[in-house]
Write an enzyme that holds these catalytic residues in place. Sequence first.
Site, short mmCIF file in Angstrom:
data_model
loop_
_atom_site.label_atom_id
_atom_site.label_comp_id
_atom_site.label_asym_id
_atom_site.label_seq_id
_atom_site.Cartn_x
_atom_site.Cartn_y
_atom_site.Cartn_z
N ARG A 101 0.83 -1.21 0.00
CA ARG A 101 0.00 0.00 0.00
C ARG A 101 0.85 1.25 0.00
O ARG A 101 0.61 2.19 -0.74
CB ARG A 101 -0.93 -0.01 1.22
CG ARG A 101 -1.73 1.26 1.41
CD ARG A 101 -2.70 1.13 2.58
NE ARG A 101 -3.60 0.00 2.38
CZ ARG A 101 -4.14 -0.72 3.36
NH1 ARG A 101 -3.88 -0.41 4.62
NH2 ARG A 101 -4.93 -1.72 3.10
N TYR A 102 1.84 1.30 0.87
CA TYR A 102 2.72 2.46 0.98
C TYR A 102 3.98 2.17 0.18
O TYR A 102 4.39 1.02 0.06
CB TYR A 102 3.09 2.69 2.45
CG TYR A 102 1.90 2.85 3.36
CD1 TYR A 102 1.21 4.06 3.41
CD2 TYR A 102 1.46 1.81 4.17
CE1 TYR A 102 0.12 4.22 4.25
CE2 TYR A 102 0.38 1.96 5.02
CZ TYR A 102 -0.29 3.17 5.06
OH TYR A 102 -1.37 3.34 5.89
N ARG A 105 7.06 0.09 2.15
CA ARG A 105 6.89 -1.04 3.07
C ARG A 105 5.75 -1.95 2.63
O ARG A 105 4.79 -1.50 2.00
CB ARG A 105 6.69 -0.59 4.51
CG ARG A 105 5.57 0.40 4.74
CD ARG A 105 5.96 1.27 5.95
NE ARG A 105 4.86 2.09 6.46
CZ ARG A 105 4.54 3.28 5.97
NH1 ARG A 105 5.15 3.77 4.92
NH2 ARG A 105 3.56 3.98 6.54
N CYS A 114 -3.51 -18.62 14.05
CA CYS A 114 -3.10 -17.91 15.26
C CYS A 114 -3.22 -18.84 16.46
O CYS A 114 -3.89 -19.87 16.40
CB CYS A 114 -4.00 -16.70 15.50
SG CYS A 114 -3.80 -15.39 14.29
N CYS A 118 -9.06 -14.30 17.51
CA CYS A 118 -9.71 -13.16 18.16
C CYS A 118 -11.05 -12.91 17.46
O CYS A 118 -11.12 -12.86 16.23
CB CYS A 118 -8.85 -11.92 18.04
SG CYS A 118 -7.26 -12.10 18.84
N CYS A 121 -11.04 -9.94 15.01
CA CYS A 121 -9.95 -9.98 14.01
C CYS A 121 -10.27 -9.15 12.77
O CYS A 121 -11.36 -9.21 12.21
CB CYS A 121 -9.71 -11.43 13.60
SG CYS A 121 -8.39 -11.60 12.38
N ARG A 123 -8.84 -9.64 9.99
CA ARG A 123 -8.74 -10.55 8.83
C ARG A 123 -9.54 -11.82 9.06
O ARG A 123 -9.10 -12.92 8.77
CB ARG A 123 -7.27 -10.85 8.50
CG ARG A 123 -6.49 -9.62 8.10
CD ARG A 123 -5.26 -9.87 7.24
NE ARG A 123 -4.57 -8.61 7.00
CZ ARG A 123 -3.54 -8.17 7.72
NH1 ARG A 123 -3.04 -8.91 8.69
NH2 ARG A 123 -3.01 -6.99 7.46
N ASP A 282 -11.61 -1.53 12.43
CA ASP A 282 -12.06 -1.42 11.04
C ASP A 282 -13.45 -2.04 10.91
O ASP A 282 -13.78 -2.97 11.65
CB ASP A 282 -11.08 -2.18 10.11
CG ASP A 282 -9.67 -1.62 10.20
OD1 ASP A 282 -9.53 -0.40 10.23
OD2 ASP A 282 -8.72 -2.43 10.27
N ASP A 319 -7.94 3.56 9.99
CA ASP A 319 -7.43 3.06 8.70
C ASP A 319 -8.53 3.36 7.69
O ASP A 319 -9.66 2.87 7.81
CB ASP A 319 -7.13 1.56 8.80
CG ASP A 319 -5.89 1.19 8.02
OD1 ASP A 319 -5.65 1.84 6.97
OD2 ASP A 319 -5.17 0.26 8.43
N LYS A 326 -3.51 4.74 6.85
CA LYS A 326 -3.78 5.07 8.25
C LYS A 326 -3.62 6.57 8.49
O LYS A 326 -2.74 7.20 7.90
CB LYS A 326 -2.80 4.34 9.16
CG LYS A 326 -2.96 2.84 9.17
CD LYS A 326 -2.02 2.22 10.20
CE LYS A 326 -2.12 0.72 10.19
NZ LYS A 326 -1.62 0.12 8.93
C1 LIG Z 1 -0.54 -0.59 8.84
C2 LIG Z 1 0.08 -0.95 7.57
C3 LIG Z 1 1.46 -0.73 7.35
C4 LIG Z 1 2.37 -0.17 8.41
O1 LIG Z 1 2.06 1.13 8.75
P1 LIG Z 1 3.00 1.94 9.76
O2 LIG Z 1 2.26 3.20 9.98
O3 LIG Z 1 4.32 2.09 9.08
O4 LIG Z 1 3.14 1.09 11.00
C5 LIG Z 1 1.98 -1.04 6.12
N1 LIG Z 1 1.20 -1.54 5.14
C6 LIG Z 1 -0.10 -1.77 5.32
C7 LIG Z 1 -0.88 -2.34 4.19
C8 LIG Z 1 -0.70 -1.49 6.54
O5 LIG Z 1 -2.01 -1.73 6.71
#
Ligand SMILES: *Cc1c(COP(=O)(O)O)cnc(C)c1O
Length: 356
Positions: A101-102, A105, A114, A118, A121, A123, A282, A319, A326
């Site tokens: 997404r970002y 990362r 798990c 939970c 959850c 997911r 969520d 989110d 987020k």
């Molecule tokens: C939450 C999340 C992250 C990590 O977010 P940070 O703010 O860096 O902790 C990375 N990718 C996805 C898809 C997420 O949902």
Amino acid sequence: MESFKAMAGQPFKNWQEYLEKSIVSLHELDGFFSRDLKERVPVLDHYPMRINPYYLSLITDPDDPLGKQAIPHIRELDDVCGLKDPLDELGQSPVANLIHRYPDRVVFLVSDTCAMFCRHCMRKRNIGIRPPFSSRETLEKGLGYIRNTPAIRDVILSGGDPLMLDTPKLDWLLKEIRKAPHVDIIRIHSRIPCTLPMRITENLVRTLSTYHPLYLNTHFNHPDEITEQAAQACARLADSGIPLGCQTVLLKGVNDTPEIMVSLMRKLIKIRVKPYYLHHPDPVAGTAHFRPSLETGFHIMKALRGHISGIAVPQYMIDLPGGKGKTALLPFDLKGNSPQKIQVENYLGDICEYPF
Ligand SMILES: *Cc1c(COP(=O)(O)O)cnc(C)c1O
């Protein structure tokens, strides 16, 4: 069954045995609590349950804060608004089980199971339902994507719970990730220090600590989850140089009061876990009964900021739907804006000026 109750708190020989002894159907809890759970049985046709004997031993009633997180509730079936995948994780997965997404990362879903399922959850669509995520073949695809995408600096292992993989498999996976020179840090997102602390063995910790810089974010939601065993598990991780964070979820009827949240955050910093995020839940199908209002979240954040150590204050996060990411929300409304200064309401409710 009385015998099960006696068994729940008793030590087993290793973490694998705790998992084997997990209860997966409601009738196994017959006679365990004073409350009748029969009407909840249909929930299991949609969402499976698993409670290991360690976590079960902490529950005194199906509707106490720990029971609510673990024991299926009929209200899971009357959630008309929730979506299976509100964050569009599937749409943002360039290969199976890897969410990008970002820019810098990725979240790599390396397990579909798990130590406890939970009820809240995020997911629910995957856990205990989808085919195994952690086959060598599936993992290889994600690893290939990471190796071929130089923009990735941060690999977040999630799931399910990455620590459900046995230690040799985890060792192999981490070694493969470290072969990508562009990956700066690895994060493990795991609820296991809370739900099955005996999994945090010396051997596991030794293995993890060969892949530094490695961070671990865990997930405690209630002060009663911070037991002697959980504290020891976190101490072992922290002693091996793994920075620990916590991603708490704000859950109605579990932790949605200032008193509980203050107590949780204070206990976390005592076991060397830094509160990282307080997630607003969520809108995931089957979890509507856990969703508090935003006002509740703001009220709690106001009770934290300024009143307890700054390092004990998490960021309150939403989110955004459809994978928009987020965002941190602050309870302090801006009042009376002007070009030179803003007015801010502080934790005592005073209106203060702050120059630009
Ligand atoms: C939450 C999340 C992250 C990590 O977010 P940070 O703010 O860096 O902790 C990375 N990718 C996805 C898809 C997420 O949902």
